[in-house]
Write a protein that holds these residues in place. Structure first.
Motif, PDB file in Angstrom:
ATOM      1  N   GLN A  56      50.152 -29.892  94.778  1.00 39.20           N
ATOM      2  CA  GLN A  56      49.543 -29.975  93.450  1.00 39.20           C
ATOM      3  C   GLN A  56      48.465 -31.057  93.365  1.00 39.20           C
ATOM      4  O   GLN A  56      47.448 -30.869  92.689  1.00 39.20           O
ATOM      5  N   TYR A  57      48.672 -32.199  94.020  1.00 39.47           N
ATOM      6  CA  TYR A  57      47.678 -33.265  93.932  1.00 39.47           C
ATOM      7  C   TYR A  57      46.375 -32.838  94.608  1.00 39.47           C
ATOM      8  O   TYR A  57      45.279 -33.094  94.099  1.00 39.47           O
ATOM      9  N   LYS A  58      46.488 -32.169  95.748  1.00 40.52           N
ATOM     10  CA  LYS A  58      45.289 -31.692  96.436  1.00 40.52           C
ATOM     11  C   LYS A  58      44.503 -30.714  95.562  1.00 40.52           C
ATOM     12  O   LYS A  58      43.269 -30.782  95.490  1.00 40.52           O
ATOM     13  N   VAL A  59      45.213 -29.806  94.902  1.00 43.54           N
ATOM     14  CA  VAL A  59      44.500 -28.820  94.092  1.00 43.54           C
ATOM     15  C   VAL A  59      43.914 -29.473  92.847  1.00 43.54           C
ATOM     16  O   VAL A  59      42.818 -29.105  92.390  1.00 43.54           O
ATOM     17  N   TYR A  60      44.613 -30.479  92.310  1.00 50.15           N
ATOM     18  CA  TYR A  60      44.052 -31.193  91.156  1.00 50.15           C
ATOM     19  C   TYR A  60      42.754 -31.908  91.555  1.00 50.15           C
ATOM     20  O   TYR A  60      41.741 -31.811  90.864  1.00 50.15           O
ATOM     21  N   GLN A  61      42.796 -32.621  92.667  1.00 50.87           N
ATOM     22  CA  GLN A  61      41.613 -33.339  93.132  1.00 50.87           C
ATOM     23  C   GLN A  61      40.453 -32.384  93.418  1.00 50.87           C
ATOM     24  O   GLN A  61      39.291 -32.688  93.144  1.00 50.87           O
ATOM     25  N   TYR A  62      40.781 -31.240  93.937  1.00 46.85           N
ATOM     26  CA  TYR A  62      39.764 -30.263  94.317  1.00 46.85           C
ATOM     27  C   TYR A  62      39.103 -29.630  93.086  1.00 46.85           C
ATOM     28  O   TYR A  62      37.880 -29.436  93.060  1.00 46.85           O
ATOM     29  N   LEU A  63      39.916 -29.310  92.065  1.00 41.30           N
ATOM     30  CA  LEU A  63      39.403 -28.571  90.917  1.00 41.30           C
ATOM     31  C   LEU A  63      38.894 -29.442  89.779  1.00 41.30           C
ATOM     32  O   LEU A  63      37.987 -29.040  89.046  1.00 41.30           O
ATOM     33  N   SER A  64      39.471 -30.613  89.609  1.00 37.62           N
ATOM     34  CA  SER A  64      39.221 -31.392  88.388  1.00 37.62           C
ATOM     35  C   SER A  64      37.782 -31.903  88.274  1.00 37.62           C
ATOM     36  O   SER A  64      37.354 -32.310  87.196  1.00 37.62           O
ATOM     37  N   LYS A  65      37.023 -31.875  89.351  1.00 33.76           N
ATOM     38  CA  LYS A  65      35.618 -32.285  89.284  1.00 33.76           C
ATOM     39  C   LYS A  65      34.797 -31.299  88.454  1.00 33.76           C
ATOM     40  O   LYS A  65      33.814 -31.687  87.823  1.00 33.76           O
ATOM     41  N   ASP A  66      35.197 -30.027  88.470  1.00 26.49           N
ATOM     42  CA  ASP A  66      34.379 -28.985  87.831  1.00 26.49           C
ATOM     43  C   ASP A  66      35.130 -28.162  86.792  1.00 26.49           C
ATOM     44  O   ASP A  66      34.513 -27.334  86.114  1.00 26.49           O
ATOM     45  N   TRP A  67      36.434 -28.370  86.667  1.00 28.86           N
ATOM     46  CA  TRP A  67      37.249 -27.556  85.777  1.00 28.86           C
ATOM     47  C   TRP A  67      38.166 -28.448  84.940  1.00 28.86           C
ATOM     48  O   TRP A  67      38.460 -29.578  85.326  1.00 28.86           O
ATOM     49  N   ILE A  68      38.621 -27.910  83.806  1.00 29.10           N
ATOM     50  CA  ILE A  68      39.612 -28.597  82.974  1.00 29.10           C
ATOM     51  C   ILE A  68      40.946 -27.888  83.178  1.00 29.10           C
ATOM     52  O   ILE A  68      41.027 -26.653  83.112  1.00 29.10           O
ATOM     53  N   LEU A  69      42.000 -28.662  83.422  1.00 27.27           N
ATOM     54  CA  LEU A  69      43.308 -28.104  83.739  1.00 27.27           C
ATOM     55  C   LEU A  69      44.315 -28.499  82.659  1.00 27.27           C
ATOM     56  O   LEU A  69      44.398 -29.673  82.279  1.00 27.27           O
ATOM     57  N   TYR A  70      45.078 -27.510  82.201  1.00 27.01           N
ATOM     58  CA  TYR A  70      46.066 -27.730  81.157  1.00 27.01           C
ATOM     59  C   TYR A  70      47.457 -27.345  81.661  1.00 27.01           C
ATOM     60  O   TYR A  70      47.635 -26.303  82.303  1.00 27.01           O
ATOM     61  N   LYS A  71      48.424 -28.170  81.314  1.00 27.18           N
ATOM     62  CA  LYS A  71      49.824 -27.879  81.620  1.00 27.18           C
ATOM     63  C   LYS A  71      50.366 -26.926  80.566  1.00 27.18           C
ATOM     64  O   LYS A  71      50.278 -27.207  79.367  1.00 27.18           O
ATOM     65  N   ALA A  72      50.930 -25.816  81.001  1.00 29.59           N
ATOM     66  CA  ALA A  72      51.590 -24.883  80.084  1.00 29.59           C
ATOM     67  C   ALA A  72      53.097 -25.082  80.220  1.00 29.59           C
ATOM     68  O   ALA A  72      53.670 -24.848  81.290  1.00 29.59           O
ATOM     69  N   TYR A  73      53.718 -25.542  79.131  1.00 25.73           N
ATOM     70  CA  TYR A  73      55.148 -25.858  79.220  1.00 25.73           C
ATOM     71  C   TYR A  73      55.794 -25.698  77.861  1.00 25.73           C
ATOM     72  O   TYR A  73      55.349 -26.289  76.871  1.00 25.73           O
ATOM     73  N   LYS A  74      56.816 -24.861  77.801  1.00 20.64           N
ATOM     74  CA  LYS A  74      57.597 -24.624  76.581  1.00 20.64           C
ATOM     75  C   LYS A  74      56.709 -24.295  75.385  1.00 20.64           C
ATOM     76  O   LYS A  74      56.866 -24.835  74.295  1.00 20.64           O
ATOM     77  N   GLY A  75      55.758 -23.417  75.630  1.00 23.63           N
ATOM     78  CA  GLY A  75      54.917 -22.926  74.547  1.00 23.63           C
ATOM     79  C   GLY A  75      53.771 -23.833  74.143  1.00 23.63           C
ATOM     80  O   GLY A  75      53.097 -23.569  73.138  1.00 23.63           O
ATOM     81  N   THR A  76      53.528 -24.900  74.892  1.00 23.96           N
ATOM     82  CA  THR A  76      52.431 -25.807  74.561  1.00 23.96           C
ATOM     83  C   THR A  76      51.455 -25.908  75.725  1.00 23.96           C
ATOM     84  O   THR A  76      51.801 -25.630  76.874  1.00 23.96           O
ATOM     85  N   LEU A  77      50.246 -26.326  75.407  1.00 25.59           N
ATOM     86  CA  LEU A  77      49.222 -26.588  76.417  1.00 25.59           C
ATOM     87  C   LEU A  77      48.744 -28.019  76.236  1.00 25.59           C
ATOM     88  O   LEU A  77      48.270 -28.387  75.160  1.00 25.59           O
TER      89      LEU A  77
END
Length: 199
Positions: A56-77
């Motif tokens: 997960q850390y590798k993919v976060y580092q790779y994507l977060s430069k150009d994309w916004i990432l949201y955690k989906a958990y128990k009906g919330t983002l």
């Protein structure tokens, strides 16, 4: 935040985006089943990419430069800022605050060299055996495992039932035996898919 505003990347766009990341990932969801049969069988409103939680850390580092990432958990983002996620399994991704959702990341767990089905941890498979690859070198989740995720959810949607019926003629005897065993393990009281005549 409009959860229904999706303009998913194509499989080709996902492959291009993830081409240079040094982790194992694959297409999941309904698209994985379509890749297995070699054609699109229904409309897909999103696209899912599956990867191991340990990456997960590798993919976060790779994507977060150009994309916004949201955690989906128990009906919330909620915005994911790169912290270690142990309970969150789904990440929704968009280009910026005003754009549509582009793809979803799905984390799966691994213990030693085994993939572990989190809903019933006794169900396992060698981690290097949960994916297949198309002739175009696109990795996707094995159909019997994808069907277990679909059939093992708290709610089985209409599209899950359609995918189950569509995939049955394409499954080998071994794949059918595996999904039957998995559903019986998770649902010892019975499961409606196991009443299918051709299973």
């Amino acid at each position: 935040m409009d959860i229904h505003n999706w303009q998913p990347l194509t499989i080709e766009e996902v492959s291009l985006l993830f081409r240079d990341i040094s982790i194992i990932w694959g297409i999941a969801g309904g698209w994985a089943l379509d890749l297995h049969v070699g054609r699109q069988t229904r409309e897909h409103k999103d696209i899912d990419i599956i990867l191991f939680r340990k990456d997960q850390y590798k993919v976060y580092q790779y994507l977060s430069k150009d994309w916004i990432l949201y955690k989906a958990y128990k009906g919330t983002l909620e915005l994911w800022e790169g912290e270690q996620l142990e309970q969150v399994n789904d990440i929704w991704v968009k280009k910026d605050e005003h754009s549509a959702w582009a793809f979803q990341l799905m984390f799966v767990d691994q213990v030693d060299k085994d993939w572990v089905y989190r809903r019933h941890p006794e169900i396992r498979r060698k981690a290097n055996d949960i994916f297949l690859t198309t002739t175009d070198h696109i990795r996707y989740l094995r159909p019997e495992i994808q069907l277990l995720y679909k059939g093992g959810g708290a709610v089985i949607r209409e599209k899950d039932d359609l995918d189950w019926q569509m995939m049955l003629p394409h499954l080998t005897v071994e794949e059918k035996e595996w999904i039957v065993s998995g559903l019986k393990g998770q649902f010892p009281e019975g499961h409606r898919w196991l009443k299918t005549e051709s299973i």
